[in-house]
Enzyme design. Structure first.
Site, PDB file in Angstrom:
ATOM      1  N   ASP A  67      75.465  45.638  26.612  1.00  0.00           N
ATOM      2  CA  ASP A  67      75.068  46.640  27.599  1.00  0.00           C
ATOM      3  C   ASP A  67      76.123  47.733  28.068  1.00  0.00           C
ATOM      4  OD1 ASP A  67      76.227  44.902  28.884  1.00  0.00           O
ATOM      5  OD2 ASP A  67      74.587  44.750  30.404  1.00  0.00           O
ATOM      6  N   GLU A  68      77.211  47.685  27.300  1.00  0.00           N
ATOM      7  CA  GLU A  68      78.363  48.404  27.869  1.00  0.00           C
ATOM      8  C   GLU A  68      79.068  49.088  26.750  1.00  0.00           C
ATOM      9  OE1 GLU A  68      82.094  47.197  30.825  1.00  0.00           O
ATOM     10  OE2 GLU A  68      80.892  45.710  29.955  1.00  0.00           O
TER      11      GLU A  68
END
Length: 393
Positions: free
Chosen positions: A102-103
């Site tokens: 998620d990054e």
């Protein structure tokens, strides 16, 4: 010319994915995790208000926030959403690094010659929100460290632009806890001598920090001064990891074969955890003495835990090895990989098991991959030597 590095982070990613599926969860304190003895994989901001944090035991989290709703979690859903967002970003950005599920880091250096880099990033964020329905925060600055800290300050659903002249004024008042990769032990060490904010840390003589913390002291001093030359590594999704073992002498010894399989699983699982992968497809391969080669595959819940993977490998081998012929080769492949930030499967494993794997991995990293192993795998070399001696006679 200053670099332009953007850091994008999806807000409470697992929780947001669940809310996308079920809008009745909006506004409620949510904990993603499994079982009374499990740990928190993720939690909503409503739950964090009560002190709930990731990797906290579920029982402790429920004492802090008894009204929270616990959801076991769906790694397949999270993986699909992550791939969707990755595709959107890779279509638009020139250089992308996927730091986790998620990054993301984006290197936008030079793009301001054509249009404003901050404006371009803002438009990309709106596109992601529109096509995925997920909230995210981002920051744009001169390197990865400052942009990551900026994203943390912008959360939730915020944005920051930190040009070079504003880097020091931005960093100075913040706690040293905000510096990426600065752990609890280092924080305690620095706190004892009165270093608690980034300004104080940045003004310390670098030689003193090096004496106190070694190479790590130099690294955090540079980060405190807004110095980070780390490049954005272009994103390449790994498809699988695998290993094979060819026997010196063709064998039919099932105990020996399964001992070798266990050792192979341990090494691959350690690699998964070290590189922060979870696997969802297990493949076992065997090659008979006559060179006939067969494989069997099974799709499983995402995991990187030895005990789970070894049982699955044994199961596949038992279904695969049906001819009573000698084997010359065995192999294992883990595929269907997804990025994760957890060392083990937080949805299934207990706090005690998580601590065990973390301790084992720490010893392997320090003393070598064979430093800690299960008894069956540890006796492998001795057994192979015995068999070779018998054959030679």
């Amino acid at each position: 010319m200053d670099r332009a590095i953007a850091h994008l982070d999806l807000d409470t990613f697992f929780v947001s994915c669940e809310r996308l599926q079920d809008s009745s969860l909006n506004g409620l304190p949510i904990i993603i995790g499994g079982g009374d003895r499990g740990v928190v994989a993720s939690c909503s901001y409503e739950a964090r208000y009560f002190g709930v944090r990731s990797a906290m035991p579920i029982r402790m989290a429920m004492k802090l926030c008894p009204q929270a709703k616990i959801i076991k979690g769906d790694m397949q859903l999270y993986s699909n959403m992550s791939h969707l967002i990755t595709d959107i970003i890779c279509e638009q950005a020139p250089v992308v690094e996927k730091a986790s599920i998620d990054e993301f880091y984006l290197d936008l250096t030079g793009m301001d010659r054509f249009f404003g880099t901050y404006k371009w990033t803002s438009e990309l964020i709106e596109k992601i929100k529109k096509e995925s329905g997920l909230p995210l925060s981002y920051a744009l600055s001169i390197n990865k460290t400052v942009s990551k800290i900026g994203t943390g300050q912008a959360k939730p659903m915020g944005a920051l632009s930190i040009p070079s002249l504003q880097v020091r004024p931005f960093l100075n008042p913040l706690s040293i806890r905000k510096i990426p990769m600065l752990g609890e032990v280092t924080y305690t060490t620095l706190s004892r001598i009165g270093i608690r904010n980034i300004k104080t840390l940045s003004e310390m003589p670098i030689q003193v920090l090096q004496q106190m913390l070694g190479k790590n002291g130099v690294d955090i001093w540079k980060k405190a001064n807004g110095i980070d030359l780390t490049p954005v590594e272009p994103y390449r999704e790994r498809k699988s990891i695998s290993t094979e073992h060819t026997f010196d002498q063709d064998t039919i010894d099932i105990v020996l074969i399964k001992s070798i399989l266990l050792g192979m699983v341990e090494k691959l699982a350690f690699q998964l955890r070290t590189e922060q992968w979870l696997t969802s497809v297990i493949t076992v391969k065997i090659r008979y003495a006559n060179f006939d080669t067969e494989t069997k595959q099974k799709r499983v819940t995402y995991t990187c835990a030895d005990h789970t993977l070894s049982q699955l490998v044994y199961e596949l081998f038992d279904r695969l090895y049906l001819r009573r012929m000698r084997l010359r080769l065995i192999g294992i492949q883990f595929s269907g990989l997804v990025r994760g930030t957890y060392q083990i499967d937080l949805f299934e494993d207990t706090q005690e098991l998580m601590a065990l794997y973390q301790a084992m991995d720490k010893m392997k990293k320090r003393y070598g991959i064979d430093a800690v192993t299960r008894c069956a795998a540890a006796n492998l070399k001795h057994r192979e030597k015995q068999i070779k001696q018998i054959i030679d006679k």
